[in-house]
Design an enzyme around this catalytic site. Structure first.
Site, PDB file in Angstrom:
ATOM      1  CB  SER A  15      31.334  43.617  51.995  1.00 58.04           C
ATOM      2  OG  SER A  15      31.533  42.209  52.072  1.00 58.04           O
ATOM      3  CG  ASP A  36      26.887  38.841  51.177  1.00 58.80           C
ATOM      4  OD1 ASP A  36      27.115  38.180  52.218  1.00 58.80           O
ATOM      5  OD2 ASP A  36      27.736  39.576  50.649  1.00 58.80           O
ATOM      6  CG  ASP A  57      24.940  29.774  54.911  1.00 60.32           C
ATOM      7  OD1 ASP A  57      25.998  29.635  54.268  1.00 60.32           O
ATOM      8  OD2 ASP A  57      24.768  29.280  56.042  1.00 60.32           O
ATOM      9  CB  VAL A  58      27.320  30.046  49.368  1.00 63.01           C
ATOM     10  CG1 VAL A  58      26.912  31.321  48.663  1.00 63.01           C
ATOM     11  CG2 VAL A  58      28.552  30.252  50.235  1.00 63.01           C
ATOM     12  CB  CYS A  88      33.102  37.566  45.558  1.00 67.69           C
ATOM     13  SG  CYS A  88      33.512  38.207  43.922  1.00 67.69           S
ATOM     14  CB  SER A 151      43.474  33.333  47.949  1.00 69.28           C
ATOM     15  OG  SER A 151      44.343  34.016  48.836  1.00 69.28           O
ATOM     16  CE1 TYR A 164      40.340  32.553  52.187  1.00 65.92           C
ATOM     17  CE2 TYR A 164      42.651  33.028  51.788  1.00 65.92           C
ATOM     18  CZ  TYR A 164      41.321  33.313  51.568  1.00 65.92           C
ATOM     19  OH  TYR A 164      40.974  34.351  50.732  1.00 65.92           O
ATOM     20  CB  THR A 199      38.604  43.388  51.439  1.00 66.53           C
ATOM     21  OG1 THR A 199      39.450  42.444  52.116  1.00 66.53           O
ATOM     22  CG2 THR A 199      38.938  43.408  49.959  1.00 66.53           C
TER      23      THR A 199
END
Length: 259
Positions: A15, A36, A57-58, A88, A151, A164, A199
């Site tokens: 995605s 993913d 699941d990272v 990502c 980001s 974040y 997104t």
């Protein structure tokens, strides 16, 4: 770095920015391993034999190990070099450190954001790197490329983005030392720092919040398109002089303290 014919790993690839990256790489002749937690849209099936999906699941190291073992088996079957990895996968986890009722946010939620965005990113990279480092160098002396995603929140964090911003700030800060670590192996490390993009993260924003953000955009006065992010990924891969840096892609927008 030549994209055509090489194998790339993309996390969070079903995605948003990850999906656009997968599509761009396949369109340029690459083989892509997609990691993913789900693939509801059967992205790999849609893209054909050059894409394969691995449920990961990272934040779970054993998931990563199992997937990389399978990816290396695929690599041997198709006799291709690994071109690199684009990380990502990530989550927002918005919460103010002190809520309206004077209650601090959950430390477990804070850890989860770091586990997925930072630890998960590094775990994927560290497990893949040994297999890139033993490959033959290309004509430019290069073996592979590591692309991480920071980001605008790393620099312009807004209220509720302590977790974040901490995670994405870490990704930005580790880019140069990682590039220096990997220089002797002929492996580059570059981070992309996106601003507001179209997104799933922005689709679910309240209308009022979107309207407020619209007023602070510069030029172009719109959210970025995933295809523009993917175009930058392509350029990083192909431009061997890009290394150890964080590239902002945000249309000159700097997020205000409040929206």
């Amino acid at each position: 770095m030549k994209i055509d014919g090489r194998l790339f790993l993309v996390t969070g690839g079903v995605s948003g920015l990850g999906l656009a990256t997968v599509e761009k790489l396949v369109a340029n002749g690459a083989y892509v391993a997609i990691m993913d937690v789900h693939d509801k849209e059967d992205v790999a099936g849609r893209l054909g034999s050059k894409a394969r999906f691995y449920r990961v699941d990272v934040s779970n190291s054993s998931d990563i190990t199992a997937a990389i073992t399978k990816i290396l088996s695929w690599k041997r079957d198709i006799t291709r070099y690994i071109g690199g990895v684009v990380c990502c996968a990530g989550i927002l986890g918005p919460a103010k450190i002190l809520g309206k009722d004077n209650t601090p946010f959950s430390i477990e939620s804070f850890k989860k954001v770091l586990d997925i965005n930072v630890v998960g990113t590094i775990d994927v990279i560290r497990q893949l790197l040994p297999h890139i480092a033993i490959q033959e160098k290309d004509e430019g002396g290069e073996r592979g490329v590591v692309i991480t995603v920071s980001s605008a929140a790393a620099f312009d964090g807004q209220p509720g983005q302590v977790a974040y911003s901490a995670a994405k700030g870490a990704i930005a800060s580790l880019t140069l030392p990682m590039a220096r670590d990997l220089a002797r192996h002929g492996i580059r490390a570059v981070s992309i720092s996106p601003g507001l993009f179209e997104t799933g993260m922005t689709t679910n924003m309240p209308v009022k919040a979107k309207e407020s953000l619209q007023r602070v955009l510069e030029f172009p006065d719109r959210a970025g398109r995933p295809s523009e992010f993917a175009g930058l990924v392509q350029h990083i891969l192909e431009n061997s002089f890009l290394n150890g840096t964080v590239l902002r892609i945000d249309g000159a927008t700097r997020m205000p303290s409040r929206i």
